[in-house]
Scaffold this motif. Structure first.
Motif, PDB file in Angstrom:
ATOM      1  N   VAL A   1     -31.489  84.829  88.850  1.00  0.00           N
ATOM      2  CA  VAL A   1     -31.050  86.170  88.498  1.00  0.00           C
ATOM      3  C   VAL A   1     -30.980  86.947  89.803  1.00  0.00           C
ATOM      4  O   VAL A   1     -32.006  87.291  90.394  1.00  0.00           O
ATOM      5  CB  VAL A   1     -32.030  86.853  87.524  1.00  0.00           C
ATOM      6  CG1 VAL A   1     -31.563  88.273  87.219  1.00  0.00           C
ATOM      7  CG2 VAL A   1     -32.153  86.040  86.229  1.00  0.00           C
TER       8      VAL A   1
ATOM      9  N   LEU B   1     -35.733  93.460  87.102  1.00  0.00           N
ATOM     10  CA  LEU B   1     -34.593  94.361  86.938  1.00  0.00           C
ATOM     11  C   LEU B   1     -34.866  95.757  87.497  1.00  0.00           C
ATOM     12  O   LEU B   1     -33.995  96.616  87.469  1.00  0.00           O
ATOM     13  CB  LEU B   1     -34.233  94.472  85.450  1.00  0.00           C
ATOM     14  CG  LEU B   1     -34.136  93.146  84.685  1.00  0.00           C
ATOM     15  CD1 LEU B   1     -33.745  93.393  83.244  1.00  0.00           C
ATOM     16  CD2 LEU B   1     -33.165  92.199  85.367  1.00  0.00           C
TER      17      LEU B   1
ATOM     18  N   ILE C   1     -23.598  90.147  84.070  1.00  0.00           N
ATOM     19  CA  ILE C   1     -24.435  90.574  82.947  1.00  0.00           C
ATOM     20  C   ILE C   1     -23.737  91.729  82.229  1.00  0.00           C
ATOM     21  O   ILE C   1     -23.408  92.747  82.847  1.00  0.00           O
ATOM     22  CB  ILE C   1     -25.831  91.016  83.431  1.00  0.00           C
ATOM     23  CG1 ILE C   1     -26.453  89.944  84.326  1.00  0.00           C
ATOM     24  CG2 ILE C   1     -26.730  91.332  82.238  1.00  0.00           C
ATOM     25  CD1 ILE C   1     -26.583  88.593  83.703  1.00  0.00           C
TER      26      ILE C   1
ATOM     27  N   SER D   1     -25.068  93.340  79.478  1.00  0.00           N
ATOM     28  CA  SER D   1     -26.087  94.318  79.089  1.00  0.00           C
ATOM     29  C   SER D   1     -27.435  93.615  79.090  1.00  0.00           C
ATOM     30  O   SER D   1     -27.508  92.383  79.205  1.00  0.00           O
ATOM     31  CB  SER D   1     -25.800  94.899  77.700  1.00  0.00           C
ATOM     32  OG  SER D   1     -25.834  93.876  76.716  1.00  0.00           O
ATOM     33  N   TYR D   2     -28.491  94.389  78.941  1.00  0.00           N
ATOM     34  CA  TYR D   2     -29.796  93.772  78.768  1.00  0.00           C
ATOM     35  C   TYR D   2     -30.697  94.681  77.956  1.00  0.00           C
ATOM     36  O   TYR D   2     -30.481  95.889  77.857  1.00  0.00           O
ATOM     37  CB  TYR D   2     -30.444  93.413  80.113  1.00  0.00           C
ATOM     38  CG  TYR D   2     -30.831  94.567  81.015  1.00  0.00           C
ATOM     39  CD1 TYR D   2     -32.020  95.285  80.816  1.00  0.00           C
ATOM     40  CD2 TYR D   2     -30.048  94.906  82.120  1.00  0.00           C
ATOM     41  CE1 TYR D   2     -32.391  96.322  81.662  1.00  0.00           C
ATOM     42  CE2 TYR D   2     -30.413  95.925  82.976  1.00  0.00           C
ATOM     43  CZ  TYR D   2     -31.580  96.635  82.750  1.00  0.00           C
ATOM     44  OH  TYR D   2     -31.948  97.657  83.586  1.00  0.00           O
TER      45      TYR D   2
ATOM     46  N   LEU E   1     -31.197  89.159  78.833  1.00  0.00           N
ATOM     47  CA  LEU E   1     -29.893  89.462  79.418  1.00  0.00           C
ATOM     48  C   LEU E   1     -28.787  88.920  78.516  1.00  0.00           C
ATOM     49  O   LEU E   1     -28.873  87.788  78.026  1.00  0.00           O
ATOM     50  CB  LEU E   1     -29.760  88.814  80.802  1.00  0.00           C
ATOM     51  CG  LEU E   1     -30.910  88.995  81.800  1.00  0.00           C
ATOM     52  CD1 LEU E   1     -30.568  88.298  83.110  1.00  0.00           C
ATOM     53  CD2 LEU E   1     -31.202  90.468  82.030  1.00  0.00           C
TER      54      LEU E   1
ATOM     55  N   LEU F   1     -26.367  93.013  88.285  1.00  0.00           N
ATOM     56  CA  LEU F   1     -27.046  91.739  88.066  1.00  0.00           C
ATOM     57  C   LEU F   1     -26.045  90.602  87.882  1.00  0.00           C
ATOM     58  O   LEU F   1     -24.936  90.804  87.390  1.00  0.00           O
ATOM     59  CB  LEU F   1     -27.937  91.837  86.831  1.00  0.00           C
ATOM     60  CG  LEU F   1     -28.938  92.997  86.813  1.00  0.00           C
ATOM     61  CD1 LEU F   1     -29.620  93.075  85.456  1.00  0.00           C
ATOM     62  CD2 LEU F   1     -29.959  92.851  87.927  1.00  0.00           C
TER      63      LEU F   1
ATOM     64  N   ALA G   1     -26.746  96.918  84.523  1.00  0.00           N
ATOM     65  CA  ALA G   1     -26.318  95.537  84.256  1.00  0.00           C
ATOM     66  C   ALA G   1     -25.269  95.084  85.256  1.00  0.00           C
ATOM     67  O   ALA G   1     -25.229  93.901  85.633  1.00  0.00           O
ATOM     68  CB  ALA G   1     -25.778  95.437  82.828  1.00  0.00           C
TER      69      ALA G   1
ATOM     70  N   ARG H   1     -34.957  95.496  77.155  1.00  0.00           N
ATOM     71  CA  ARG H   1     -36.320  95.352  77.666  1.00  0.00           C
ATOM     72  C   ARG H   1     -37.207  96.313  76.883  1.00  0.00           C
ATOM     73  O   ARG H   1     -36.718  97.244  76.245  1.00  0.00           O
ATOM     74  CB  ARG H   1     -36.384  95.686  79.161  1.00  0.00           C
ATOM     75  CG  ARG H   1     -35.937  97.115  79.466  1.00  0.00           C
ATOM     76  CD  ARG H   1     -36.156  97.523  80.901  1.00  0.00           C
ATOM     77  NE  ARG H   1     -35.692  98.879  81.145  1.00  0.00           N
ATOM     78  CZ  ARG H   1     -36.391  99.973  80.874  1.00  0.00           C
ATOM     79  NH1 ARG H   1     -37.613  99.868  80.342  1.00  0.00           N
ATOM     80  NH2 ARG H   1     -35.888 101.176  81.109  1.00  0.00           N
TER      81      ARG H   1
ATOM     82  N   HIS I   1     -27.327  84.238  76.271  1.00  0.00           N
ATOM     83  CA  HIS I   1     -28.568  84.991  76.453  1.00  0.00           C
ATOM     84  C   HIS I   1     -29.558  84.281  77.366  1.00  0.00           C
ATOM     85  O   HIS I   1     -29.755  83.062  77.269  1.00  0.00           O
ATOM     86  CB  HIS I   1     -29.196  85.291  75.088  1.00  0.00           C
ATOM     87  CG  HIS I   1     -28.351  86.202  74.253  1.00  0.00           C
ATOM     88  ND1 HIS I   1     -27.479  85.729  73.293  1.00  0.00           N
ATOM     89  CD2 HIS I   1     -28.207  87.554  74.274  1.00  0.00           C
ATOM     90  CE1 HIS I   1     -26.838  86.751  72.741  1.00  0.00           C
ATOM     91  NE2 HIS I   1     -27.266  87.862  73.323  1.00  0.00           N
TER      92      HIS I   1
END
Length: 361
Positions: free
Chosen positions: A69, A94, A125, A127-128, A152, A108, A105, A130, A86
């Motif tokens: 990553v 991040l 990426i 979106s992510y 991710l 990344l 995003a 968390r 994913h």
């Protein structure tokens, strides 16, 4: 005339700072130990034995499901595919501590099969997600580590080419199997000291469970860059991810322990609500992993790792061009005969598991 006194005062100040730092470390150790369900400690022989770690071919499954990553040109972590689009990694990867903000995003990039600046399988990426409750802490913090995860969502369905890992909760029965040597724990990632090749360590031992079962402690050799990497379980001929590496602890001078977030956190039965919701919002299911698709550049059988392990065990002589198929088959047949296994002479993921077991002291 007071200058001669300055040095002793400075010395006392430095000593006080060192004592304070030492006390802080001791407090962390005591806090961890107080909240830890400990397993029998590793023996002296285990602590002093040579590191069981090998370079692996990142374009061979299961390693192909693990990748880098890359975070805005300011460092990297490890992550692993759990579905077509994913990736699981550590949330702290991040966060940009220099600026003091969460990276977008767009900053990344996930790369699977990365080896020595060469990569074919990669995706931006989209979106992510968390936990909103996670607070970045640059120091080892078991409480923060038990909340240190991110999912991710890739712009491309990279898992179709790289394959992905199945996810599994480590229950008490499987813990017993690991302790008895009937199942094997491994870790693979892109360490800081070898950031451009994937290396894997195996025969890791569980050292304890903290934070109400959310954090597993193990003795795999992990350092910076391994954050976000999977704790792998090999059992019954398959590889599963059972944990997510988030933290390093030093409990003794010669015992470094890695802390992994147990993936039971995401399980619909007994998991944490926000983690369960985040995983449920994806296409990921609690099932076996997926091999690279037909025609993919990623190989479905880890020949390089198998050859290296056969050579390590003395069954195969490695050459510059790699062993011939006949030489590998003969080596595998001899290994299977001498270890009471059904003879096939054919390389497979299950055979790699047997070789890893045989390479364990």
């Amino acid at each position: 005339m007071r200058r001669p006194e300055a040095a002793p005062q400075a010395g006392r100040g430095i000593l006080a700072c060192r004592l304070a730092r030492g006390a802080a470390r001791l407090s962390l150790v005591l806090a961890v130990l107080a909240a830890t369900v400990l397993f029998p400690p590793p023996s002296a022989a285990q602590l002093l034995q040579p590191e069981r770690r090998v370079e692996v071919n990142a374009m061979e499954y299961p390693w192909s499901a693990i990748g880098r990553v890359n975070a805005g040109g300011r460092g990297h972590c490890t992550g692993f595919l759990i579905g077509e689009r994913h990736v699981l990694t550590a949330a702290h990867c991040l966060y940009d501590p220099v600026v003091g903000r969460w990276r977008g995003a767009i900053e990344l990039h996930f790369i699977a099969g990365y080896q020595r600046d060469r990569y074919i399988l990669h995706s931006k990426i989209a979106s992510y997600s968390r936990p909103e409750t996670y607070v970045y802490n640059p120091k080892p913090d078991p409480k923060a580590a038990s909340n240190d995860w991110a999912i991710l969502t890739l712009a491309e369905p990279l898992g179709r080419q790289a394959g992905w890992l199945g996810i599994k909760a480590l229950d008490s029965l499987m813990q017993s199997r690991v302790k008895a040597g009937d199942a094997l724990l491994l870790q693979a990632g892109y360490r800081r000291d070898r950031a451009h090749v994937m290396t894997a360590g195996w025969a890791c031992a569980l050292a304890g469970v903290i934070q109400g079962g959310r954090l597993l402690l193990h003795d795999c050799d992990v350092i910076q860059g391994d954050s976000g990497s999977p704790l792998l379980l090999y059992a019954d001929g398959e590889f599963f991810a059972i944990g997510l590496h988030t933290i390093d602890l030093v409990l003794k001078e010669k015992q470094h322990l890695g802390g992994v977030l147990s993936l039971s956190l995401f399980h619909p039965n007994g998991g944490r609500a926000d983690a369960v919701r985040a995983l449920a919002a994806t296409s990921v299911r609690w099932a076996a992993g997926q091999l690279p698709g037909a025609g993919s550049a990623a190989a479905r059988v880890p020949l390089t790792t198998i050859d290296n392990l056969l050579a390590k065990l003395g069954y195969l002589q490695l050459t510059a061009g790699g062993p011939s198929g006949d030489a590998r088959s003969a080596a595998l047949s001899r290994f299977q005969d001498e270890n009471g296994l059904a003879r096939s002479g054919k390389p497979s993921i299950a055979v790699m598991g047997h070789l890893l077991h045989a390479s364990t002291p």
